[in-house]
Design a protein around this motif. Structure first.
Motif, PDB file in Angstrom:
ATOM      1  N   GLN A 237       0.830  -1.195   0.000  1.00 12.65           N
ATOM      2  CA  GLN A 237       0.000   0.000   0.000  1.00 12.65           C
ATOM      3  C   GLN A 237       0.865   1.245   0.000  1.00 12.65           C
ATOM      4  O   GLN A 237       2.064   1.176   0.337  1.00 12.65           O
ATOM      5  N   GLU A 238       0.262   2.364  -0.343  1.00 15.40           N
ATOM      6  CA  GLU A 238       0.975   3.635  -0.323  1.00 15.40           C
ATOM      7  C   GLU A 238       0.243   4.638   0.561  1.00 15.40           C
ATOM      8  O   GLU A 238      -0.984   4.586   0.692  1.00 15.40           O
ATOM      9  N   GLY A 239       1.011   5.536   1.168  1.00 21.47           N
ATOM     10  CA  GLY A 239       0.426   6.542   2.034  1.00 21.47           C
ATOM     11  C   GLY A 239       1.513   7.388   2.654  1.00 21.47           C
ATOM     12  O   GLY A 239       2.695   7.309   2.282  1.00 21.47           O
ATOM     13  N   HIS A 240       1.145   8.209   3.623  1.00 23.12           N
ATOM     14  CA  HIS A 240       2.085   9.089   4.310  1.00 23.12           C
ATOM     15  C   HIS A 240       2.165   8.684   5.779  1.00 23.12           C
ATOM     16  O   HIS A 240       1.141   8.574   6.456  1.00 23.12           O
ATOM     17  N   LEU A 241       3.373   8.447   6.251  1.00 20.70           N
ATOM     18  CA  LEU A 241       3.590   8.081   7.642  1.00 20.70           C
ATOM     19  C   LEU A 241       4.202   9.230   8.434  1.00 20.70           C
ATOM     20  O   LEU A 241       3.844   9.471   9.578  1.00 20.70           O
ATOM     21  N   TYR A 242       5.136   9.938   7.810  1.00 15.05           N
ATOM     22  CA  TYR A 242       5.805  11.058   8.463  1.00 15.05           C
ATOM     23  C   TYR A 242       5.453  12.352   7.732  1.00 15.05           C
ATOM     24  O   TYR A 242       5.607  12.429   6.512  1.00 15.05           O
ATOM     25  N   ALA A 243       4.995  13.345   8.467  1.00 14.00           N
ATOM     26  CA  ALA A 243       4.567  14.608   7.857  1.00 14.00           C
ATOM     27  C   ALA A 243       5.726  15.270   7.119  1.00 14.00           C
ATOM     28  O   ALA A 243       6.826  15.416   7.662  1.00 14.00           O
ATOM     29  N   GLY A 244       5.468  15.632   5.880  1.00 10.96           N
ATOM     30  CA  GLY A 244       6.439  16.390   5.111  1.00 10.96           C
ATOM     31  C   GLY A 244       7.604  15.606   4.563  1.00 10.96           C
ATOM     32  O   GLY A 244       8.539  16.197   4.014  1.00 10.96           O
ATOM     33  N   GLN A 245       7.587  14.292   4.683  1.00 10.73           N
ATOM     34  CA  GLN A 245       8.730  13.500   4.216  1.00 10.73           C
ATOM     35  C   GLN A 245       8.433  12.707   2.952  1.00 10.73           C
ATOM     36  O   GLN A 245       9.243  11.896   2.521  1.00 10.73           O
ATOM     37  N   GLY A 246       7.277  12.899   2.363  1.00  8.70           N
ATOM     38  CA  GLY A 246       7.020  12.294   1.075  1.00  8.70           C
ATOM     39  C   GLY A 246       6.174  11.033   1.140  1.00  8.70           C
ATOM     40  O   GLY A 246       5.949  10.443   2.203  1.00  8.70           O
ATOM     41  N   LEU A 247       5.699  10.617  -0.038  1.00  6.27           N
ATOM     42  CA  LEU A 247       4.868   9.424  -0.175  1.00  6.27           C
ATOM     43  C   LEU A 247       5.691   8.172   0.110  1.00  6.27           C
ATOM     44  O   LEU A 247       6.821   8.034  -0.350  1.00  6.27           O
ATOM     45  N   MET A 248       5.070   7.257   0.841  1.00  2.51           N
ATOM     46  CA  MET A 248       5.753   6.010   1.189  1.00  2.51           C
ATOM     47  C   MET A 248       4.976   4.818   0.653  1.00  2.51           C
ATOM     48  O   MET A 248       3.760   4.877   0.472  1.00  2.51           O
ATOM     49  N   ARG A 249       5.690   3.746   0.430  1.00  2.00           N
ATOM     50  CA  ARG A 249       5.089   2.470   0.060  1.00  2.00           C
ATOM     51  C   ARG A 249       5.385   1.485   1.181  1.00  2.00           C
ATOM     52  O   ARG A 249       6.509   1.393   1.668  1.00  2.00           O
ATOM     53  N   PHE A 250       4.359   0.733   1.575  1.00  2.00           N
ATOM     54  CA  PHE A 250       4.478  -0.158   2.723  1.00  2.00           C
ATOM     55  C   PHE A 250       4.229  -1.609   2.326  1.00  2.00           C
ATOM     56  O   PHE A 250       3.411  -1.900   1.456  1.00  2.00           O
ATOM     57  N   LEU A 251       4.914  -2.507   3.021  1.00  2.00           N
ATOM     58  CA  LEU A 251       4.667  -3.942   2.895  1.00  2.00           C
ATOM     59  C   LEU A 251       4.217  -4.458   4.252  1.00  2.00           C
ATOM     60  O   LEU A 251       4.877  -4.194   5.264  1.00  2.00           O
ATOM     61  N   SER A 252       3.095  -5.159   4.273  1.00  2.00           N
ATOM     62  CA  SER A 252       2.545  -5.683   5.525  1.00  2.00           C
ATOM     63  C   SER A 252       2.241  -7.165   5.383  1.00  2.00           C
ATOM     64  O   SER A 252       1.706  -7.597   4.377  1.00  2.00           O
ATOM     65  N   THR A 253       2.593  -7.921   6.411  1.00  2.00           N
ATOM     66  CA  THR A 253       2.225  -9.334   6.468  1.00  2.00           C
ATOM     67  C   THR A 253       1.361  -9.645   7.679  1.00  2.00           C
ATOM     68  O   THR A 253       0.957 -10.782   7.855  1.00  2.00           O
ATOM     69  N   ASP A 254       1.089  -8.630   8.484  1.00  2.00           N
ATOM     70  CA  ASP A 254       0.311  -8.820   9.704  1.00  2.00           C
ATOM     71  C   ASP A 254      -0.689  -7.683   9.803  1.00  2.00           C
ATOM     72  O   ASP A 254      -0.352  -6.534   9.510  1.00  2.00           O
ATOM     73  N   PRO A 255      -1.934  -7.954  10.170  1.00  2.00           N
ATOM     74  CA  PRO A 255      -2.934  -6.882  10.220  1.00  2.00           C
ATOM     75  C   PRO A 255      -2.577  -5.812  11.234  1.00  2.00           C
ATOM     76  O   PRO A 255      -2.099  -6.096  12.320  1.00  2.00           O
ATOM     77  N   GLY A 256      -2.807  -4.562  10.842  1.00  2.00           N
ATOM     78  CA  GLY A 256      -2.607  -3.457  11.759  1.00  2.00           C
ATOM     79  C   GLY A 256      -1.168  -3.043  11.965  1.00  2.00           C
ATOM     80  O   GLY A 256      -0.867  -2.289  12.891  1.00  2.00           O
ATOM     81  N   GLY A 296      14.318 -10.646   5.003  1.00  2.00           N
ATOM     82  CA  GLY A 296      14.458  -9.665   3.931  1.00  2.00           C
ATOM     83  C   GLY A 296      13.366  -8.625   3.942  1.00  2.00           C
ATOM     84  O   GLY A 296      13.624  -7.419   3.956  1.00  2.00           O
ATOM     85  N   GLY A 297      12.097  -9.060   3.929  1.00  2.00           N
ATOM     86  CA  GLY A 297      10.983  -8.120   3.871  1.00  2.00           C
ATOM     87  C   GLY A 297      11.100  -7.229   2.650  1.00  2.00           C
ATOM     88  O   GLY A 297      11.254  -7.696   1.522  1.00  2.00           O
ATOM     89  N   GLY A 298      11.053  -5.931   2.860  1.00  2.00           N
ATOM     90  CA  GLY A 298      11.200  -4.967   1.765  1.00  2.00           C
ATOM     91  C   GLY A 298      12.640  -4.658   1.422  1.00  2.00           C
ATOM     92  O   GLY A 298      12.900  -3.781   0.595  1.00  2.00           O
ATOM     93  N   TYR A 299      13.595  -5.333   2.060  1.00  2.00           N
ATOM     94  CA  TYR A 299      15.033  -5.203   1.773  1.00  2.00           C
ATOM     95  C   TYR A 299      15.534  -3.776   1.991  1.00  2.00           C
ATOM     96  O   TYR A 299      16.446  -3.309   1.310  1.00  2.00           O
ATOM     97  N   LYS A 329       9.828  -6.165  -7.217  1.00  2.00           N
ATOM     98  CA  LYS A 329       8.865  -5.528  -8.113  1.00  2.00           C
ATOM     99  C   LYS A 329       8.391  -4.182  -7.594  1.00  2.00           C
ATOM    100  O   LYS A 329       8.239  -3.220  -8.374  1.00  2.00           O
ATOM    101  N   TYR A 330       8.145  -4.080  -6.289  1.00  2.00           N
ATOM    102  CA  TYR A 330       7.497  -2.882  -5.744  1.00  2.00           C
ATOM    103  C   TYR A 330       8.408  -2.027  -4.861  1.00  2.00           C
ATOM    104  O   TYR A 330       8.039  -0.910  -4.507  1.00  2.00           O
ATOM    105  N   PHE A 331       9.589  -2.551  -4.462  1.00  2.00           N
ATOM    106  CA  PHE A 331      10.436  -1.829  -3.522  1.00  2.00           C
ATOM    107  C   PHE A 331      11.843  -1.586  -4.058  1.00  2.00           C
ATOM    108  O   PHE A 331      12.779  -1.388  -3.281  1.00  2.00           O
TER     109      PHE A 331
END
Length: 504
Positions: A237-256, A296-299, A329-331
């Protein structure tokens, strides 16, 4: 034909169970609690089905009724594949807790089809016995029962290997459920008389249609992409985690939670705060050139090292090749000759590498491995695992590991147990809470640093490194949790305190 029907239904039960775990994963995780609920509910449902099937078979067994039982099971499996997302999202929002939530989810999605499939074995035996004359039926009962139970069990064995080795590796969870429903529709066709096959044909066509739809309804990362791999259900998924630091892409394997993060426009920069704290390792060992990353995760860290340290070589051990493929592919994970990826369990790698006649010597080994529900795989936090890591480090080697836990209190048991394991092997350990370094009761990322030599961590003039070093936990750590061993490592029990506190 009835023999084939028994085989197919037996296979369907096990594939349904394995796919069910993947179905629950995005909402409840993949912990032993979820597996326990799923296995328990399916076994209870099968037991009820055996009893009901036996009673129904004693009363008025017939091929049309057998076909109807199987067709109903097919319909419920098809429905589970279609409605599971909204149902599970609703359950997860109600705050039942992990144990009750997992049981309710398994009951609502899999209890009815499991009861119906449990009915098949005793009922199909009675239908088969009707094909024999009255005089020979009594002498055939034992052999018929043995044959059909054997065929059903063989089907379950085939379904287990087919699901674990093939289907989950190549197909999405919804597609697998639609395939199970389609298989049961075929079994219903085989059991039904010619004049009563229309409902099964209609349901089979629906299964095929839904399977095609499930495979063409992909989404882009901005909307949220879900992928099934051999070991995991992952979300990108993509979104913003830190204000003013740009768009981020996230990898999750666990809910929440988020397992990996990347700035879309700065893919080799360390984005998540805890990943920056692996720099403690190369602060202690600035001369290190050989690195090992467990998980490894998102490496994120391997990408950073490849960019920041031109002379570095890094081995990455990631159990799930599907996660590695998604990361490439995504990271923005590069193909670099200095990085070697091992698709295997990290403990298996440690055992094999440490047993080699001339083991590789790493300057820094890093750990970032999790199963679900805040659990480091138990066999990577034991004294035995610590000994393997110790052997694979060079004379001044450093191990840096990410642990999600509190430091003190009931929610810190998992951290204190892992720390005790490494303190038994390494002469010096240090603890760095990442987010709130003064709050020992807060569950957060904790970096455990284990050093092969007893010398202190050097000071630094770099402001960022000084800020990290200032986070070191200097207060006494309760010595109330025994080290983990391969024989006894109750990490699931320790993790449950964290889950309950967080309302999971």
């Amino acid at each position: 034909m009835l023999e084939l029907v028994s085989f197919l239904c037996g296979a369907a039960v096990m594939v349904l169970e394995m796919a069910g775990a993947r179905l629950l994963a995005p909402y409840l995780g993949t912990s032993i609690v979820v597996w326990t609920a799923l296995i328990g509910v399916i076994l209870a449902s099968l037991s009820l089905g055996y009893w009901l099937g036996g009673r129904a078979g004693d009363r008025n067994p017939s091929a049309p009724r057998l076909a109807g039982i199987i067709l109903l099971a097919s319909g419920f499996v098809l429905t589970a594949g279609f409605v599971h997302a909204k149902l599970l999202a609703g359950l997860a929002s109600m705050g039942f807790g992990l144990e009750l939530g997992a049981v309710l989810a398994a009951l609502l999605l899999f209890a009815v089809p499991s009861v119906l499939l449990g009915m098949v074995s005793p009922y199909i035996i009675q239908v088969k016995l009707l094909t024999y004359k009255d005089a020979e039926r009594k002498n055939r009962t034992g052999s018929v029962m043995g044959r059909f139970f054997a065929l059903s069990t063989i089907g379950s064995i085939v379904g287990t290997f087919l699901g674990g080795y093939v289907l989950i590796s190549w197909l999405g969870t919804r597609t697998i459920l639609y395939a199970v429903a389609g298989t049961l529709a075929v079994a219903s066709l085989l059991a039904a008389p010619h004049k009563r096959r229309v409902p099964a044909v209609i349901l089979l066509l629906h299964c095929l249609g839904f399977s095609i739809w499930a495979n063409v309804s992909g989404r882009n990362p901005a909307e949220g992409l879900e992928l099934d791999t051999r070991y995991s259900h992952i979300r990108v998924q993509e979104g913003h985690l830190y204000a003013g630091q740009g768009l981020m892409r996230f990898l999750s394997t666990d809910p929440g939670s988020v397992q990996s993060g990347m700035f879309v426009d700065r893919p080799r920069e360390l984005a998540l705060e805890y990943t920056k704290h692996y720099a403690l390792g190369w602060h202690i060992r600035p001369d290190a050139k050989r690195f090992l990353m467990l998980g490894g995760g998102g490496y994120s860290v391997p990408k950073y090292l490849l960019a920041a340290k031109p002379e570095a070589t890094i081995d990455v051990v990631e159990i799930d090749p599907g996660i590695t493929a998604a990361a490439r592919k995504y990271f923005a994970v590069p193909d670099d000759a200095r990085m070697r990826v091992y698709d295997e369990d990290a403990r298996v790698f440690l055992n094999r590498a440490a047993a080699a006649p001339e083991p590789k010597a790493y300057g820094i080994i890093m750990g970032d491995t999790f199963t679900s529900s805040y659990n480091i795989p138990f066999h990577l936090g034991t004294v035995e695992a610590a000994r393997r890591i110790h052997k694979l480090l060079d004379a001044d080697g450093v191990f840096v590991c990410n642990i999600i836990s509190a430091v003190t209190g009931e929610q810190g048991q998992i951290f204190r147990a892992i720390r005790a394991s490494f303190a038994q092997v390494f002469p010096r350990t240090h603890v760095f809470p990442v987010n709130r370094p003064k709050d020992g009761d807060d569950v957060q990322n904790i970096m455990l640093v284990a050093m092969k030599t007893p010398r202190p961590i050097p000071l630094s003039w770099d402001p960022a490194m000084r800020a990290m070093l200032d986070k070191e936990w200097t207060r006494p750590i309760p010595n109330d949790t025994a080290p983990l061993t391969d024989d006894y490592a109750p990490v699931e029990r320790y993790a449950m305190a964290i889950l309950r506190a967080r309302g999971r």
